[in-house]
Write a protein that holds these residues in place. Structure first.
Motif, PDB file in Angstrom:
ATOM      1  N   THR A   1       0.855  -1.182   0.000  1.00  0.00           N
ATOM      2  CA  THR A   1       0.000   0.000   0.000  1.00  0.00           C
ATOM      3  C   THR A   1       0.890   1.231   0.000  1.00  0.00           C
ATOM      4  O   THR A   1       1.853   1.306   0.764  1.00  0.00           O
ATOM      5  N   TYR A   2       0.565   2.195  -0.856  1.00  0.00           N
ATOM      6  CA  TYR A   2       1.348   3.410  -1.002  1.00  0.00           C
ATOM      7  C   TYR A   2       0.431   4.626  -0.900  1.00  0.00           C
ATOM      8  O   TYR A   2      -0.776   4.525  -1.095  1.00  0.00           O
ATOM      9  N   PHE A   3       1.033   5.782  -0.624  1.00  0.00           N
ATOM     10  CA  PHE A   3       0.310   7.044  -0.566  1.00  0.00           C
ATOM     11  C   PHE A   3       1.016   8.041  -1.474  1.00  0.00           C
ATOM     12  O   PHE A   3       2.143   8.451  -1.207  1.00  0.00           O
ATOM     13  N   TRP A   4       0.326   8.412  -2.545  1.00  0.00           N
ATOM     14  CA  TRP A   4       0.854   9.331  -3.553  1.00  0.00           C
ATOM     15  C   TRP A   4       0.584  10.769  -3.130  1.00  0.00           C
ATOM     16  O   TRP A   4      -0.522  11.116  -2.687  1.00  0.00           O
ATOM     17  N   CYS A   5       1.576  11.630  -3.244  1.00  0.00           N
ATOM     18  CA  CYS A   5       1.440  13.047  -2.918  1.00  0.00           C
ATOM     19  C   CYS A   5       0.565  13.735  -3.963  1.00  0.00           C
ATOM     20  O   CYS A   5       0.866  13.698  -5.156  1.00  0.00           O
ATOM     21  N   SER A   6      -0.512  14.375  -3.527  1.00  0.00           N
ATOM     22  CA  SER A   6      -1.391  15.100  -4.443  1.00  0.00           C
ATOM     23  C   SER A   6      -1.164  16.608  -4.409  1.00  0.00           C
ATOM     24  O   SER A   6      -1.624  17.319  -5.289  1.00  0.00           O
ATOM     25  N   CYS A   7      -0.445  17.097  -3.399  1.00  0.00           N
ATOM     26  CA  CYS A   7      -0.254  18.548  -3.258  1.00  0.00           C
ATOM     27  C   CYS A   7       0.989  19.053  -3.988  1.00  0.00           C
ATOM     28  O   CYS A   7       1.080  20.224  -4.326  1.00  0.00           O
ATOM     29  N   GLY A   8       1.960  18.175  -4.192  1.00  0.00           N
ATOM     30  CA  GLY A   8       3.197  18.553  -4.856  1.00  0.00           C
ATOM     31  C   GLY A   8       4.260  19.093  -3.915  1.00  0.00           C
ATOM     32  O   GLY A   8       5.356  19.438  -4.348  1.00  0.00           O
ATOM     33  N   GLU A   9       3.976  19.176  -2.633  1.00  0.00           N
ATOM     34  CA  GLU A   9       4.916  19.754  -1.667  1.00  0.00           C
ATOM     35  C   GLU A   9       5.845  18.728  -1.008  1.00  0.00           C
ATOM     36  O   GLU A   9       6.821  19.102  -0.376  1.00  0.00           O
ATOM     37  N   SER A  10       5.543  17.446  -1.125  1.00  0.00           N
ATOM     38  CA  SER A  10       6.341  16.410  -0.470  1.00  0.00           C
ATOM     39  C   SER A  10       7.791  16.450  -0.941  1.00  0.00           C
ATOM     40  O   SER A  10       8.067  16.634  -2.126  1.00  0.00           O
ATOM     41  N   ARG A  11       8.702  16.240  -0.023  1.00  0.00           N
ATOM     42  CA  ARG A  11      10.125  16.138  -0.371  1.00  0.00           C
ATOM     43  C   ARG A  11      10.490  14.704  -0.722  1.00  0.00           C
ATOM     44  O   ARG A  11      11.645  14.415  -1.025  1.00  0.00           O
ATOM     45  N   ASN A  12       9.500  13.822  -0.666  1.00  0.00           N
ATOM     46  CA  ASN A  12       9.701  12.402  -0.960  1.00  0.00           C
ATOM     47  C   ASN A  12       8.890  12.014  -2.202  1.00  0.00           C
ATOM     48  O   ASN A  12       8.232  10.997  -2.221  1.00  0.00           O
ATOM     49  N   GLN A  13       8.925  12.861  -3.224  1.00  0.00           N
ATOM     50  CA  GLN A  13       8.134  12.623  -4.436  1.00  0.00           C
ATOM     51  C   GLN A  13       8.456  11.278  -5.048  1.00  0.00           C
ATOM     52  O   GLN A  13       9.608  10.862  -5.054  1.00  0.00           O
ATOM     53  N   PRO A  14       7.442  10.591  -5.528  1.00  0.00           N
ATOM     54  CA  PRO A  14       6.052  10.990  -5.686  1.00  0.00           C
ATOM     55  C   PRO A  14       5.172  10.619  -4.487  1.00  0.00           C
ATOM     56  O   PRO A  14       3.951  10.707  -4.556  1.00  0.00           O
ATOM     57  N   PHE A  15       5.795  10.242  -3.389  1.00  0.00           N
ATOM     58  CA  PHE A  15       5.045   9.763  -2.227  1.00  0.00           C
ATOM     59  C   PHE A  15       4.812  10.872  -1.208  1.00  0.00           C
ATOM     60  O   PHE A  15       5.581  11.824  -1.117  1.00  0.00           O
TER      61      PHE A  15
ATOM     62  N   SER B   1       3.350  16.790   3.973  1.00  0.00           N
ATOM     63  CA  SER B   1       3.455  18.226   3.694  1.00  0.00           C
ATOM     64  C   SER B   1       2.117  18.885   3.365  1.00  0.00           C
ATOM     65  O   SER B   1       2.017  20.108   3.382  1.00  0.00           O
ATOM     66  N   HIS B   2       1.101  18.105   3.075  1.00  0.00           N
ATOM     67  CA  HIS B   2      -0.216  18.645   2.740  1.00  0.00           C
ATOM     68  C   HIS B   2      -0.966  19.179   3.959  1.00  0.00           C
ATOM     69  O   HIS B   2      -1.982  19.857   3.809  1.00  0.00           O
TER      70      HIS B   2
ATOM     71  N   PHE C   1      -5.613  19.406   0.396  1.00  0.00           N
ATOM     72  CA  PHE C   1      -5.149  18.210  -0.297  1.00  0.00           C
ATOM     73  C   PHE C   1      -5.035  17.023   0.644  1.00  0.00           C
ATOM     74  O   PHE C   1      -4.733  17.186   1.828  1.00  0.00           O
ATOM     75  N   GLN C   2      -5.258  15.849   0.091  1.00  0.00           N
ATOM     76  CA  GLN C   2      -5.104  14.589   0.810  1.00  0.00           C
ATOM     77  C   GLN C   2      -4.279  13.648  -0.057  1.00  0.00           C
ATOM     78  O   GLN C   2      -4.403  13.675  -1.286  1.00  0.00           O
ATOM     79  N   PRO C   3      -3.473  12.795   0.537  1.00  0.00           N
ATOM     80  CA  PRO C   3      -2.731  11.818  -0.272  1.00  0.00           C
ATOM     81  C   PRO C   3      -3.695  10.823  -0.904  1.00  0.00           C
ATOM     82  O   PRO C   3      -4.801  10.607  -0.398  1.00  0.00           O
ATOM     83  N   VAL C   4      -3.264  10.243  -2.002  1.00  0.00           N
ATOM     84  CA  VAL C   4      -4.053   9.227  -2.699  1.00  0.00           C
ATOM     85  C   VAL C   4      -3.490   7.854  -2.329  1.00  0.00           C
ATOM     86  O   VAL C   4      -2.338   7.548  -2.643  1.00  0.00           O
TER      87      VAL C   4
END
Length: 78
Positions: free
Chosen positions: A20-34, A38-39, A44-47
């Motif tokens: 199970t993974y959580f994708w960053c939807s806000c674009g602010e995460s320093r661990n892209q694309p996860f 930071s949201h 925004f909420q992670p996907v």
């Protein structure tokens, strides 16, 4: 913040294992694309997404895909 920050201009291509993974939807995460949390304080909420087949995936970093979290080529239209 009403629009997500564009975190990249091409997808991140990687092999993902069954998990199970959580994708960053806000674009602010320093661990892209996860998501790294930071949201917090935004709308925004992670996907959350499940991987059942270990294989290569292209994950969106422009945050404009219609097929979250997967790249659909939207970065080419920005």
């Amino acid at each position: 913040m009403t629009e997500p920050k564009q975190a990249g201009d091409k997808p991140v291509v990687m092999v993902l294992k069954s998990d199970t993974y959580f994708w960053c939807s806000c674009g602010e995460s320093r661990n892209q694309p996860f998501c790294d949390g930071s949201h917090k304080g935004t709308d925004f909420q992670p996907v959350k997404f499940e991987i059942t087949d270990e294989k290569q995936y292209a994950l969106c970093t422009c945050k404009r895909t219609a097929n979250k979290p997967y790249c659909d080529g939207a970065h080419k239209r920005i």
